[in-house]
Scaffold this active site. Sequence first.
Site, PDB file in Angstrom:
ATOM      1  N   SER A 146       0.827  -1.208   0.000  1.00 27.53           N
ATOM      2  CA  SER A 146       0.000   0.000   0.000  1.00 27.53           C
ATOM      3  C   SER A 146       0.861   1.257   0.000  1.00 27.53           C
ATOM      4  O   SER A 146       2.017   1.254   0.433  1.00 27.53           O
ATOM      5  CB  SER A 146      -0.928   0.016   1.211  1.00 27.53           C
ATOM      6  OG  SER A 146      -1.744  -1.130   1.211  1.00 27.53           O
ATOM      7  N   GLN A 147       0.228   2.319  -0.475  1.00 27.55           N
ATOM      8  CA  GLN A 147       0.844   3.653  -0.525  1.00 27.55           C
ATOM      9  C   GLN A 147       1.156   4.117   0.912  1.00 27.55           C
ATOM     10  O   GLN A 147       0.305   3.944   1.796  1.00 27.55           O
ATOM     11  CB  GLN A 147      -0.255   4.519  -1.110  1.00 27.55           C
ATOM     12  CG  GLN A 147       0.054   5.766  -1.764  1.00 27.55           C
ATOM     13  CD  GLN A 147      -1.263   6.493  -2.040  1.00 27.55           C
ATOM     14  OE1 GLN A 147      -2.336   5.920  -2.043  1.00 27.55           O
ATOM     15  NE2 GLN A 147      -1.153   7.770  -2.253  1.00 27.55           N
TER      16      GLN A 147
END
Length: 296
Positions: A146-147
């Site tokens: 994930s970012q």
Amino acid sequence: MTANEKRFPLNLSSVVDQRGALRKSPTAMPQTAMQNAAIHTKNLKNNLPPLAKTVVTSSISNASSASKREPDRISTNKALPSAGMGMVSDKIRQAMVARVAQQGVKDNLVLAALEAIPRHLFIESGLASQAYIDASLPIGHHQTISQPYIVARMTEILRNGKNLQRVLEIGTGCGYQAAVLSLVAKEVYSIERIKALHELAKNNLRPMRIANIRLHYGDGMLGLPQVAPFDGIILAAAGLEVPRALLEQLAIGGRLIAPVGGRQQVLQLVERVSQHEWASSVLEQCHFVPLHQGVV
Ligand code: SAH
């Protein structure tokens, strides 16, 4: 109960119909791992200078906010290796944290956790130079890490300024979010449905010697009833609705944060109000890989 709170069970339309209530996040641009990988490949082809260098340069304007912020001390005796990139990765990571703070994440404990976890050690070495860009990146098996912004934002919402005791993560992937959670919660349980990624996370986390993470291979939609209740549950993959079993495993007063939707997704916050009552609110738009049933 406010306009964007709903009782459960919720169906998809009850979530997407509330689009008016969405707050547009500056980082809500759906950014797929495929796009990131394509950019990476293009940069390699164009023989651009190492991306790590580009990151430092492009974040100089944020450096002042990094130095102004006083991160909380994380009380951990964990020796987190900074392997290889050493001082360079420390600086780049600080710049990443400064950008995440600029995007609105205020919780100093969460920011300090982001600063402490070497994200580049969770992705394959060919992509390591992109580790501190605010983007999701491929980790194999059509899944992504994930970012950083979304990891920080979800952790901040989950924590809500309180000390977390027992948290559950659905979708371990490479183990990055679990490592971040381990610095803000007493016990972290994380479930992954893809055996190879479960193994990858184990391998990534082992050298970090984080004592308070328990990894499970299984279908996270079922939760971990044997360990429940959890005072925080975080989903790293998007379903059309929040699985009922997870709502049941939330402690009263606990928080669950999950991406919900298909092509259009929103972050949904669910708080368990009482034994039979949950309140839900819709936060910002997001883009996650899908939640799937069963194991592979
Ligand atoms: N938490 C990761 C993100 C991994 S991507 C990070 O730190 O970056 C989301 C992960 O959710 C994928 O690895 C996917 O396999 C997993 N997943 C999807 N559905 C699942 C389910 N029902 N149970 C457990 N894991 C699931």
